[in-house]
Design an enzyme around this catalytic site. Structure first.
Site, PDB file in Angstrom:
ATOM      1  N   ASP A  75       1.223  -1.037   0.049  1.00  0.00           N
ATOM      2  CA  ASP A  75      -0.098  -0.065  -0.015  1.00  0.00           C
ATOM      3  C   ASP A  75       1.008   1.316  -0.089  1.00  0.00           C
ATOM      4  O   ASP A  75       0.566   2.198  -0.918  1.00  0.00           O
ATOM      5  CB  ASP A  75      -0.888   0.126   1.315  1.00  0.00           C
ATOM      6  CG  ASP A  75      -2.170  -0.472   1.056  1.00  0.00           C
ATOM      7  OD1 ASP A  75      -2.427  -1.138  -0.073  1.00  0.00           O
ATOM      8  OD2 ASP A  75      -3.103  -0.179   2.071  1.00  0.00           O
ATOM      9  N   GLU A 100      -3.786   7.184   2.545  1.00  0.00           N
ATOM     10  CA  GLU A 100      -4.359   6.490   3.819  1.00  0.00           C
ATOM     11  C   GLU A 100      -2.912   6.264   4.815  1.00  0.00           C
ATOM     12  O   GLU A 100      -3.226   6.129   5.897  1.00  0.00           O
ATOM     13  CB  GLU A 100      -4.857   5.328   3.337  1.00  0.00           C
ATOM     14  CG  GLU A 100      -5.269   4.327   4.308  1.00  0.00           C
ATOM     15  CD  GLU A 100      -6.247   3.132   4.115  1.00  0.00           C
ATOM     16  OE1 GLU A 100      -6.391   2.912   2.845  1.00  0.00           O
ATOM     17  OE2 GLU A 100      -6.684   2.291   4.878  1.00  0.00           O
ATOM     18  N   ASP A 177      -6.386   6.386  -2.360  1.00  0.00           N
ATOM     19  CA  ASP A 177      -6.488   4.969  -1.674  1.00  0.00           C
ATOM     20  C   ASP A 177      -5.583   4.136  -2.671  1.00  0.00           C
ATOM     21  O   ASP A 177      -6.016   3.722  -3.602  1.00  0.00           O
ATOM     22  CB  ASP A 177      -7.725   4.569  -1.548  1.00  0.00           C
ATOM     23  CG  ASP A 177      -7.922   3.425  -0.393  1.00  0.00           C
ATOM     24  OD1 ASP A 177      -6.674   2.888  -0.335  1.00  0.00           O
ATOM     25  OD2 ASP A 177      -8.859   3.354   0.164  1.00  0.00           O
ATOM     26  N   ILE A 179      -4.739   0.864  -2.235  1.00  0.00           N
ATOM     27  CA  ILE A 179      -5.826  -0.316  -2.810  1.00  0.00           C
ATOM     28  C   ILE A 179      -6.761  -0.278  -1.577  1.00  0.00           C
ATOM     29  O   ILE A 179      -6.687  -0.696  -0.395  1.00  0.00           O
ATOM     30  CB  ILE A 179      -4.681  -1.667  -2.222  1.00  0.00           C
ATOM     31  CG1 ILE A 179      -3.540  -1.594  -3.166  1.00  0.00           C
ATOM     32  CG2 ILE A 179      -5.542  -2.788  -2.743  1.00  0.00           C
ATOM     33  CD1 ILE A 179      -2.464  -2.911  -2.970  1.00  0.00           C
ATOM     34  N   ASP A 180      -7.920  -0.009  -2.157  1.00  0.00           N
ATOM     35  CA  ASP A 180      -9.114  -0.177  -1.408  1.00  0.00           C
ATOM     36  C   ASP A 180      -9.616  -1.402  -1.557  1.00  0.00           C
ATOM     37  O   ASP A 180      -9.335  -2.308  -2.522  1.00  0.00           O
ATOM     38  CB  ASP A 180     -10.131   0.950  -1.847  1.00  0.00           C
ATOM     39  CG  ASP A 180     -11.250   0.818  -1.062  1.00  0.00           C
ATOM     40  OD1 ASP A 180     -11.221   0.971   0.232  1.00  0.00           O
ATOM     41  OD2 ASP A 180     -12.523   0.909  -1.402  1.00  0.00           O
ATOM     42  N   THR A 182      -8.562  -3.866   0.880  1.00  0.00           N
ATOM     43  CA  THR A 182      -7.322  -4.591   0.900  1.00  0.00           C
ATOM     44  C   THR A 182      -7.601  -6.126   1.313  1.00  0.00           C
ATOM     45  O   THR A 182      -6.787  -7.176   0.913  1.00  0.00           O
ATOM     46  CB  THR A 182      -6.160  -3.898   2.175  1.00  0.00           C
ATOM     47  OG1 THR A 182      -6.676  -2.624   2.244  1.00  0.00           O
ATOM     48  CG2 THR A 182      -4.890  -4.522   1.759  1.00  0.00           C
ATOM     49  N   ASP A 325     -11.335   7.093   0.441  1.00  0.00           N
ATOM     50  CA  ASP A 325     -12.312   6.062  -0.070  1.00  0.00           C
ATOM     51  C   ASP A 325     -13.147   6.532  -0.937  1.00  0.00           C
ATOM     52  O   ASP A 325     -13.916   5.996  -1.964  1.00  0.00           O
ATOM     53  CB  ASP A 325     -13.174   5.380   1.170  1.00  0.00           C
ATOM     54  CG  ASP A 325     -12.299   4.569   2.009  1.00  0.00           C
ATOM     55  OD1 ASP A 325     -11.602   3.516   1.495  1.00  0.00           O
ATOM     56  OD2 ASP A 325     -12.443   4.736   3.394  1.00  0.00           O
TER      57      ASP A 325
HETATM   58  C1  2IP Z   1     -11.840  -0.251   3.615  1.00  0.00           C
HETATM   59  C2  2IP Z   1     -12.685  -1.233   2.894  1.00  0.00           C
HETATM   60  C3  2IP Z   1     -13.666  -1.994   3.399  1.00  0.00           C
HETATM   61  C4  2IP Z   1     -14.553  -0.814   3.784  1.00  0.00           C
HETATM   62  C5  2IP Z   1     -14.280   0.298   4.722  1.00  0.00           C
HETATM   63  C6  2IP Z   1     -12.865   0.939   3.984  1.00  0.00           C
HETATM   64  O1  2IP Z   1     -10.742   0.286   3.092  1.00  0.00           O
HETATM   65  O2  2IP Z   1     -13.246  -0.579   1.602  1.00  0.00           O
HETATM   66  O3  2IP Z   1     -14.077  -2.945   2.695  1.00  0.00           O
HETATM   67  O4  2IP Z   1     -15.696  -1.683   4.709  1.00  0.00           O
HETATM   68  O5  2IP Z   1     -15.187   1.062   4.892  1.00  0.00           O
HETATM   69  O6  2IP Z   1     -12.425   1.912   4.947  1.00  0.00           O
HETATM   70  P1  2IP Z   1     -16.717  -2.533   4.058  1.00  0.00           P
HETATM   71  O7  2IP Z   1     -16.374  -3.629   2.707  1.00  0.00           O
HETATM   72  O8  2IP Z   1     -17.551  -3.013   5.177  1.00  0.00           O
HETATM   73  O9  2IP Z   1     -17.652  -1.291   3.504  1.00  0.00           O
HETATM   74  P2  2IP Z   1      -9.248  -0.414   3.012  1.00  0.00           P
HETATM   75  O10 2IP Z   1      -9.508  -1.863   2.601  1.00  0.00           O
HETATM   76  O11 2IP Z   1      -8.422   0.403   2.152  1.00  0.00           O
HETATM   77  O12 2IP Z   1      -8.874  -0.388   4.461  1.00  0.00           O
HETATM   78 CA    CA Z   2      -9.894   2.189   1.764  1.00  0.00          CA
END
Ligand code: 2IP
Ligand code: CA
Length: 398
Positions: A75, A100, A177, A179-180, A182, A325
């Site tokens: 990341d 992030e 972000d 890698i959202d 993750t 995000d």
């Molecule tokens: C996370 C990721 C999660 C999400 C959370 C984000 O970012 O997108 O999937 O939760 O809100 O902050 P959910 O899947 O329950 O919506 P990262 O993977 O970058 O930590």
């Molecule tokens: Ca994210």
């Protein structure tokens, strides 16, 4: 005077006068997002990196702060790479390119290393080797991916028309972000995506998100989303897909076309996090019908589903997402006439559309990353009628 971008053989020459234009910034973001997607793919494709990525440390190893967390290094490397290349092209934005992750790492020997992209691949490899406790193979593979030029990705920019807007780079900021979703990236479940269908979990939920906002007002004005794992080509290699949008001062352009309006009488479709509160799930199930409420992973992926017309609404009642995000996909929604509002604020107002999220001000009462949380939750929508209907229903819930 000309400025060059990427110093490898594929570099493009951009006339200096044009460098300040939004089209030039968009091109840079598309290329750097593709580089980021490539690093994300390499970390899964190259065995020495993949092993580090999925390794669960146990016992004594758990104390080795860095090695237990290669996924965070991936990341950070991606974020720093984006910051490095965008900052090189637009120095005025340098201090306003945030993400992030923090770029300080401690390796197993207790040494603190600041992860940056160096001038040459060899130097970057040497720096990464220090972070990776001397693992020269992994460091060399990662450095190679960072310094490699991406395939051309700007062919979708041909029909954008005039993207000139009255703002200079010194008025803009960027949220990254790297890698959202993750957890989906690490788990790595491979799905074959069906055109026009939302697929709730898997590698395709992992997204690179780069959003640009106006420092003065916090409006998101440009966004690039790169989905590194969209489909596998006949040779078994993952190929990505990218999406972009611009919305500023009456200029609106998007790589995604507005989805066709649903037939009369078709119910709304909502996408939620599986951890959403029961009362919100219930209110939306009554409004949409239980079959029209879907749960999917990744905040970015859920907003992308709204952008692509696979869902009408993404409702999140809690502050579990952050500016990085939502900034990029918010810009795409705006380009298509939609938006993202603060859930809590929109429940209390007759004009929910006015409660748009902004990206420039930290919540100083919070600490660390939480300063940048979308604290009141959010509702992402394309059609403001759908937003109004959902807010009415949510206002009535106990
Ligand atoms: C996370 C990721 C999660 C999400 C959370 C984000 O970012 O997108 O999937 O939760 O809100 O902050 P959910 O899947 O329950 O919506 P990262 O993977 O970058 O930590
Ligand atoms: Ca994210």
């Amino acid at each position: 005077m000309n400025t060059s971008y990427f110093n490898n053989q594929n570099h493009i020459q951009i006339p200096h006068t044009f460098v300040r234009g939004m089209a030039a910034l968009l091109k840079v973001l598309l290329r750097v997002a593709e580089k980021a997607a490539n690093v994300a793919r390499v970390c899964r494709q190259e065995a020495p990196l993949f092993e580090l990525l999925v390794q669960e440390k146990t016992g004594d190893d758990k104390n080795k702060k860095f090695v237990q967390d290669f996924k965070t290094l991936a990341d950070v490397v991606i974020q720093e790479m984006i910051r490095h290349y965008v900052g090189a092209e637009f120095p005025e934005m340098g201090g306003f390119i945030q993400g992030e992750e923090s770029n300080k790492f401690e390796n197993g020997l207790g040494e603190s290393v600041v992860v940056t992209v160096c001038a040459s691949e060899t130097e970057t490899a040497a720096l990464l080797e220090a972070v990776l406790d001397g693992d020269s193979t992994a460091a060399a593979l990662l450095a190679k991916a960072i310094h490699q030029d991406p395939a051309a990705v700007d062919n979708t920019l041909q029909n954008t028309g005039d993207l000139s807007i009255p703002h200079s780079p010194s008025e803009l900021g960027i949220w990254i972000d790297p890698i959202d979703a993750t957890s989906q990236y690490i788990e790595g479940r491979e799905m074959v995506l069906e055109e026009g269908h939302l697929s709730p979990s898997g590698l395709h939920c992992a997204l690179v998100l780069i959003g640009v906002y106006l420092r003065s007002t916090g409006e998101p004005i440009m966004g690039v989303i790169n989905q590194p794992f969209n489909y596998k080509d006949p040779s078994g290699r993952w190929q990505g897909k990218h999406f972009w949008g611009v919305s500023c001062e009456g200029v609106r352009a998007c790589s995604v076309s507005l989805p066709e309006s649903p037939a009369e009488g078709t119910g709304l479709r909502a996408v939620l996090s599986s951890s959403e509160k029961p009362a919100v799930k219930k209110a939306l199930a009554s409004l949409c019908g239980p079959d029209n409420v879907t749960y999917a992973s990744g905040a970015g992926y859920k907003i992308l589903c709204v952008i692509l017309g696979l869902a009408d609404l993404y409702v999140l009642s809690e502050g579990s997402t952050f500016k990085w995000d939502s900034c990029a996909p918010h810009a795409l929604l705006r380009a298509l006439g939609g938006g993202i509002v603060d859930y809590t604020e929109s429940l209390g107002t007759p004009e929910p559309r006015g409660a748009q999220l902004t990206y420039h001000q930290p919540r100083t009462q919070n600490k660390g990353a939480d300063c940048w949380a979308n604290q009141g939750g959010l509702v992402a929508y394309l059609d403001c009628k759908a937003l109004g209907t959902a807010i009415e229903a949510l206002n009535l819930k106990p």
